[in-house]
Enzyme design. Structure first.
Site, PDB file in Angstrom:
ATOM      1  N   GLU A 126       0.797  -1.261   0.159  1.00 36.06           N
ATOM      2  CA  GLU A 126       0.004  -0.144  -0.133  1.00 36.06           C
ATOM      3  C   GLU A 126       0.899   1.213  -0.018  1.00 36.06           C
ATOM      4  O   GLU A 126       1.964   1.385   0.722  1.00 36.06           O
ATOM      5  CB  GLU A 126      -0.959  -0.210   1.231  1.00 36.06           C
ATOM      6  CG  GLU A 126      -2.051   1.018   1.148  1.00 36.06           C
ATOM      7  CD  GLU A 126      -3.024   1.055   2.406  1.00 36.06           C
ATOM      8  OE1 GLU A 126      -3.930   1.441   2.124  1.00 36.06           O
ATOM      9  OE2 GLU A 126      -2.486   0.634   3.483  1.00 36.06           O
ATOM     10  N   GLY A 266       2.867   1.008  11.473  1.00 39.58           N
ATOM     11  CA  GLY A 266       2.352   0.321  12.727  1.00 39.58           C
ATOM     12  C   GLY A 266       2.217  -1.179  12.539  1.00 39.58           C
ATOM     13  O   GLY A 266       2.777  -2.043  12.914  1.00 39.58           O
ATOM     14  N   MET A 268       0.060  -3.525   8.718  1.00 36.75           N
ATOM     15  CA  MET A 268      -0.365  -3.480   7.438  1.00 36.75           C
ATOM     16  C   MET A 268      -1.382  -4.480   7.257  1.00 36.75           C
ATOM     17  O   MET A 268      -1.034  -5.739   7.407  1.00 36.75           O
ATOM     18  CB  MET A 268       0.532  -3.381   6.300  1.00 36.75           C
ATOM     19  CG  MET A 268      -0.099  -3.750   4.721  1.00 36.75           C
ATOM     20  SD  MET A 268      -0.851  -2.155   4.547  1.00 36.75           S
ATOM     21  CE  MET A 268      -1.876  -2.948   3.075  1.00 36.75           C
ATOM     22  N   ASN A 270      -2.629  -6.764   5.254  1.00 38.79           N
ATOM     23  CA  ASN A 270      -2.775  -7.772   4.156  1.00 38.79           C
ATOM     24  C   ASN A 270      -3.427  -8.973   4.627  1.00 38.79           C
ATOM     25  O   ASN A 270      -3.664  -9.473   5.444  1.00 38.79           O
ATOM     26  CB  ASN A 270      -1.282  -8.279   3.932  1.00 38.79           C
ATOM     27  CG  ASN A 270      -0.150  -7.401   3.896  1.00 38.79           C
ATOM     28  OD1 ASN A 270      -0.121  -6.612   3.078  1.00 38.79           O
ATOM     29  ND2 ASN A 270       0.925  -7.666   4.848  1.00 38.79           N
ATOM     30  N   HIS A 300      -7.097  -3.114  14.991  1.00 41.21           N
ATOM     31  CA  HIS A 300      -7.426  -2.018  13.713  1.00 41.21           C
ATOM     32  C   HIS A 300      -7.097  -3.176  12.724  1.00 41.21           C
ATOM     33  O   HIS A 300      -7.735  -2.891  11.628  1.00 41.21           O
ATOM     34  CB  HIS A 300      -6.187  -0.923  14.112  1.00 41.21           C
ATOM     35  CG  HIS A 300      -6.165  -0.306  12.774  1.00 41.21           C
ATOM     36  ND1 HIS A 300      -6.738   1.005  12.805  1.00 41.21           N
ATOM     37  CD2 HIS A 300      -6.013  -0.622  11.513  1.00 41.21           C
ATOM     38  CE1 HIS A 300      -6.642   1.654  11.766  1.00 41.21           C
ATOM     39  NE2 HIS A 300      -5.935   0.770  10.925  1.00 41.21           N
ATOM     40  N   GLU A 301      -6.186  -3.805  12.637  1.00 41.91           N
ATOM     41  CA  GLU A 301      -5.976  -4.497  11.342  1.00 41.91           C
ATOM     42  C   GLU A 301      -6.741  -5.668  10.915  1.00 41.91           C
ATOM     43  O   GLU A 301      -7.456  -5.994  10.115  1.00 41.91           O
ATOM     44  CB  GLU A 301      -4.173  -5.230  11.506  1.00 41.91           C
ATOM     45  CG  GLU A 301      -3.311  -4.125  11.664  1.00 41.91           C
ATOM     46  CD  GLU A 301      -3.340  -2.953  10.776  1.00 41.91           C
ATOM     47  OE1 GLU A 301      -3.724  -3.207   9.481  1.00 41.91           O
ATOM     48  OE2 GLU A 301      -3.134  -1.905  11.171  1.00 41.91           O
ATOM     49  N   HIS A 304      -9.749  -4.513   9.418  1.00 42.23           N
ATOM     50  CA  HIS A 304      -9.652  -4.228   8.278  1.00 42.23           C
ATOM     51  C   HIS A 304      -9.957  -5.588   7.302  1.00 42.23           C
ATOM     52  O   HIS A 304     -10.140  -5.581   6.155  1.00 42.23           O
ATOM     53  CB  HIS A 304      -8.122  -4.057   8.025  1.00 42.23           C
ATOM     54  CG  HIS A 304      -7.808  -2.425   7.709  1.00 42.23           C
ATOM     55  ND1 HIS A 304      -8.492  -1.515   7.166  1.00 42.23           N
ATOM     56  CD2 HIS A 304      -6.909  -1.668   8.476  1.00 42.23           C
ATOM     57  CE1 HIS A 304      -8.183  -0.393   7.112  1.00 42.23           C
ATOM     58  NE2 HIS A 304      -7.011  -0.293   8.069  1.00 42.23           N
ATOM     59  N   GLU A 323      -9.619   3.417   6.846  1.00 42.14           N
ATOM     60  CA  GLU A 323      -8.912   3.690   8.080  1.00 42.14           C
ATOM     61  C   GLU A 323      -9.696   4.178   9.268  1.00 42.14           C
ATOM     62  O   GLU A 323      -9.268   3.602  10.483  1.00 42.14           O
ATOM     63  CB  GLU A 323      -7.705   4.707   7.771  1.00 42.14           C
ATOM     64  CG  GLU A 323      -6.705   4.116   6.598  1.00 42.14           C
ATOM     65  CD  GLU A 323      -5.908   2.789   7.100  1.00 42.14           C
ATOM     66  OE1 GLU A 323      -6.174   2.516   8.092  1.00 42.14           O
ATOM     67  OE2 GLU A 323      -5.314   2.188   6.151  1.00 42.14           O
TER      68      GLU A 323
END
Length: 848
Positions: A126, A266, A268, A270, A300-301, A304, A323
């Site tokens: 990203e 921090g 990502m 994927n 957070h991840e 996503h 985000e």
């Protein structure tokens, strides 16, 4: 960066021509330290007879074959694009190339562990960097399946988005891993992580009844410090929370979390293979603020996986939605599903402080930003996209109702699974579940920039009874939108040793002036707190009496969120030159010792050092810096043994030292001549103290080298680079400058660390010699470095500690002389200018 951009209009035109079906990507990682082989087979449909291009950044292209027709790379390939002409209804494109490893944290990053010389790889794609690894139509709305085949040393572990298969061994010590194809996803969330990583595994049962394999990975030399069981525990809590609230089972086949070296961010998201910074592997004691932040990042991840990976934005103008949603969702999940129940206090102290600062820069933008090209995306990973957006979503959830909000999100996932959406798609589902019309809300909150300020207007009679209470709302001249707010008003009085809330109301505020008649007749309290309970996104002001009460008694408020709001209000007034920086210093020094929330302490101490170094009037600076350091030493001595605050006060003292006597105390602590009960001088703390000693001029480069020899690790290398660059000599500054500007060999984390040491406030006077070289370097840096490295240098080497008229004028002059420079570059420089202009305004106010 020239030649690597992509505009939104180009992406829309390409999407109108083609639709991608599948990628087969074969990578050979056994070709040495510089390049790897990349062979891509892409299948896609297209408008017959149309022309388009595919993206690739490569050292060499050996083959381009479209539908069996050979294309000469020498004529078709330029900069980052391969032209494709004469497309058919269904197409097969084969591209064989050699691509480059990077040391910038972009594309396929290659790291050699100094501890054992082992090689570790990981991808970071990203925004536009999957094209550094394979040929791809690099835009989020061209989803496809991705099937990876990877040849690598047999002893390595190889991880991608799908479960790792059994490798096929070869006689030369290599092996080939052939992965299953992914679901339809965007290229930027594909992943490859390879190397001799250690790993441990677990599993959980999804709400669908499916067993989800879990993995935690890390480097061999850090493995002993990786607390995988705790990470699995937080992951399980997050899975249970999100699957319940989203009413949608986890959409991928497995969930690996990999802690990788020299990572820029921090983490990502994927799909099924999340990468994290190794800062979250704790080889030394860290603060509770960092521990909590790791939990928020893990969640957070995970959020996503649904919002961003399952359902993805069509174009990067809706990056904020990915985000912001993950920021909001991870905070509420942390508060409701883990032991970190004060996560919203942390959000106010850290995220909203970031958002308010970003929203007052000349580069502020609406939450829904105008993203014209890839360069626009890069600079919009900011406090608006993450923190303001998260704050606004918190308001939206409260306004439509939290149950209705989650129901709308669940409907959104079901309706748009594996596809691409725009903001309107989400708002439609929320309107359906809540019955509220949201276009007006969206226009005011998402499509306009700037932050409002709310101030109390209070009139009392001679007995102190309130005869009029109103809330005044203002907006900056450049962004004059007046918005509706739902907020609380709290009245606090000093009662013995406590500052107690004695009254609270909640109301809607709209327009320039909102009268609050229900407060008439009440006695004026010692402190009036607007936005009590932190419902609104707005700066708040303390009236003079409330500010004085805060200075004297802030630490006596029992509610940590209320304290955080007062801390934030006092800081905002200081940054806006409406209150004295010296008063802010006094407020912090009188009250920080009783603050219990680690992130509030961390944020406030950073602001204290900024105030002392740059915001107080220049004639007060030396005395203030000495006073601050002395006070922090006393706070460290008075802190509870082994406490979080003790560690924070010791490290803040080391950063704040301003006199030879204070630097000597740092030396005594590091050498064990002075000790604190419960505080171990572990590896990282020893380095932090050494950086302070270097900045204080009492150690040499040779002593730093000796420390690095004793801790020859990646983290040790970062600290050593920072310490050497912080040495307050002309020779040390010149060496650091040359290593960063005259060479592009250093990896991303060393660039970042050396720049941090270079601008250490203790070497302020030496930075004056670098004003002209700094501005002379901007265009060459922008034109020759990747975006992330350019950003580190442009922000990191700006001599901000000078905070004087000469620096301001030089920055203005560069912007005037380079009106045609890349907008993203001008934005970075303009943000630097805003910082020095603000410092000068606050200095002027402090001198009064």
């Amino acid at each position: 960066m020239p030649g690597e951009n992509l505009t939104r209009s180009e992406a829309q035109e390409r999407r109108a021509i083609i639709d991608t079906h599948s990628y087969e990507i074969a990578l050979d990682l056994t070709k040495g330290a510089e390049v790897f082989a990349s062979r891509t087979v892409v299948r896609f449909s297209a408008t017959p007879g149309a022309d388009t291009f595919i993206d690739l950044i490569a050292r060499e292209i050996r083959e381009v074959t479209l539908n069996g027709r050979s294309i000469d790379p020498a004529t078709a390939f330029a900069e980052s694009r391969i032209e494709l002409t004469g497309l058919e209804a269904e197409n097969e494109l084969v591209i064989d190339a050699d691509c480059l490893y990077t040391n910038t944290g972009e594309g396929l990053h290659r790291f050699v562990d100094p501890v054992d010389d082992e090689v570790y790889l990981y991808s970071q794609f990203e925004v536009p960097d999957s094209r550094r690894v394979y040929a791809v139509f690099e835009q989020p709305d061209l989803k496809a399946t991705f099937q990876f085949t990877v040849t690598a040393p047999r002893a390595w572990k190889v991880v991608s988005n799908c479960p790792t298969p059994e490798p096929e061994a070869h006689g030369d010590g290599s092996a080939t891993w052939t992965f299953e194809a992914t679901p339809r996803i965007s290229s930027y969330i594909t992943a490859l992580i390879a190397g001799p990583y250690e790993a441990t595994f677990s599993e959980l049962t999804s709400s669908s009844g499916r067993v989800i394999p879990l993995g935690v990975y890390g480097r061999k030399s850090l493995w002993q410090h990786l607390d995988a069981d705790y990470i699995f525990e937080k992951t399980r809590q997050g899975f249970a929370y999100f699957e319940d609230k989203f009413d949608y089972a986890y959409p991928f086949a497995k969930y690996d979390q990999l802690f990788v070296p020299e990572f820029n961010a921090g983490a990502m998201e994927n799909a099924g293979a999340v990468t994290f910074t190794e800062s979250y592997v704790f080889r030394s004691k860290v603060t509770d603020a960092v521990k909590e932040r790791r939990v928020v990042t893990i969640l957070h991840e995970l959020a996503h996986m649904w919002f961003g990976d399952l359902v993805t934005m069509k174009w990067w103008n809706d990056l904020w939605l990915n985000e912001s949603f993950a920021e909001w969702a991870s905070t509420i999940a942390t508060a409701e599903a883990t032991e970190w129940t004060e996560a919203w206090t942390t959000f106010n102290a850290m995220e909203k402080t970031w958002a308010y600062r970003q929203d007052q820069l000349p580069s502020t933008h609406p939450v829904v930003a105008q993203i014209n090209d890839l360069e626009d995306v890069q600079v919009n990973f900011d406090g608006i996209t993450y923190a303001k957006g998260g704050s606004v979503l918190k308001q939206l959830a409260a306004w439509v109702g939290i149950e209705q909000f989650f129901a709308g999100v669940a409907a959104y996932f079901k309706k748009h699974e594996w596809s691409n959406t725009e903001l309107s798609d989400l708002l439609a589902e929320l309107e359906s579940t809540s019955g509220r019309e949201l276009s007006t809300w969206s226009k005011k909150w998402l499509e306009t920039a700037g932050v409002n300020t709310l101030s109390p207007e209070i009139v009392t009679d001679v007995d102190g009874a309130i005869t009029r209470f109103a809330i005044v709302q203002t907006a900056p001249a450049d962004y004059p939108t007046i918005r509706p707010h739902r907020l609380g008003v709290g009245f606090y009085d000093v009662e013995g040793d406590a500052l107690v809330r004695v009254h609270h109301i909640e109301l809607d505020v709209d327009g320039d002036l909102t009268e609050v008649p229900e407060l008439k007749g009440r006695r004026r309290p010692d402190l009036v707190l607007l936005n009590d309970d932190d419902l609104a996104y707005a700066k708040i002001r303390l009236d003079d009496r409330s500010l004085q009460t805060a200075i004297d008694h802030l630490g006596k408020i029992s509610d940590p969120l209320a304290r955080s709001l007062v801390w934030g209000a006092a800081w905002d007034q200081t940054r806006d030159a409406e209150a004295s920086a010296s008063d802010y210093v006094d407020l912090v020094l009188r009250n920080i010792g009783s603050e219990t929330e680690s992130t509030t302490v961390r944020t406030t101490l950073a602001q204290l050092l900024l105030a002392a170094n740059a915001y107080v009037a220049p004639e007060k600076r030396s005395a203030t810096r000495e006073k601050v350091a002395d006070a922090l030493w006393e706070l460290a001595q008075g802190a509870a043994a082994g406490s979080d605050s003790q560690l924070q006060f010791v490290t803040a003292f080391a950063s704040a030292t301003a006199t030879a006597a204070q630097v000597e105390k740092v030396r005594q602590v590091r050498d064990g001549e002075v000790s604190f009960d419960g505080l171990e001088i572990d590896t990282d703390l020893s380095w932090q103290l050494l950086v302070a000693l270097a900045a204080g001029g009492v150690v040499t480069a040779a002593e730093v080298d000796a420390a690095l020899e004793a801790d020859n690790t990646a983290k040790g290398g970062e600290f050593a680079a920072q310490a050497k660059a912080a040495l307050p000599t002309a020779e040390a500054k010149a060496a650091a400058w040359s290593s960063l500007i005259d060479s592009d060999d250093l990896p991303n984390t060393i660039v970042r660390s050396a720049a941090l040491g270079f601008v250490h406030p203790a070497g302020r006077e030496l930075l004056a010699d670098y004003i002209e070289p700094y501005f002379a370097s901007l265009l060459p840096v922008w034109e020759s470095r990747t975006y992330k490295i350019a950003e580190y240098l442009i922000f990191g080497l700006y001599p901000a500690p000078l905070a004087d008229v000469r620096l301001r004028d030089a920055t203005r002059a560069w912007l005037e002389a380079n009106a045609e420079a890349a907008p993203a570059l001008r934005r970075l420089v303009a943000e630097n200018l805003a910082g020095v202009e603000r410092a000068l305004a606050v200095q002027e106010r402090d001198a009064q």
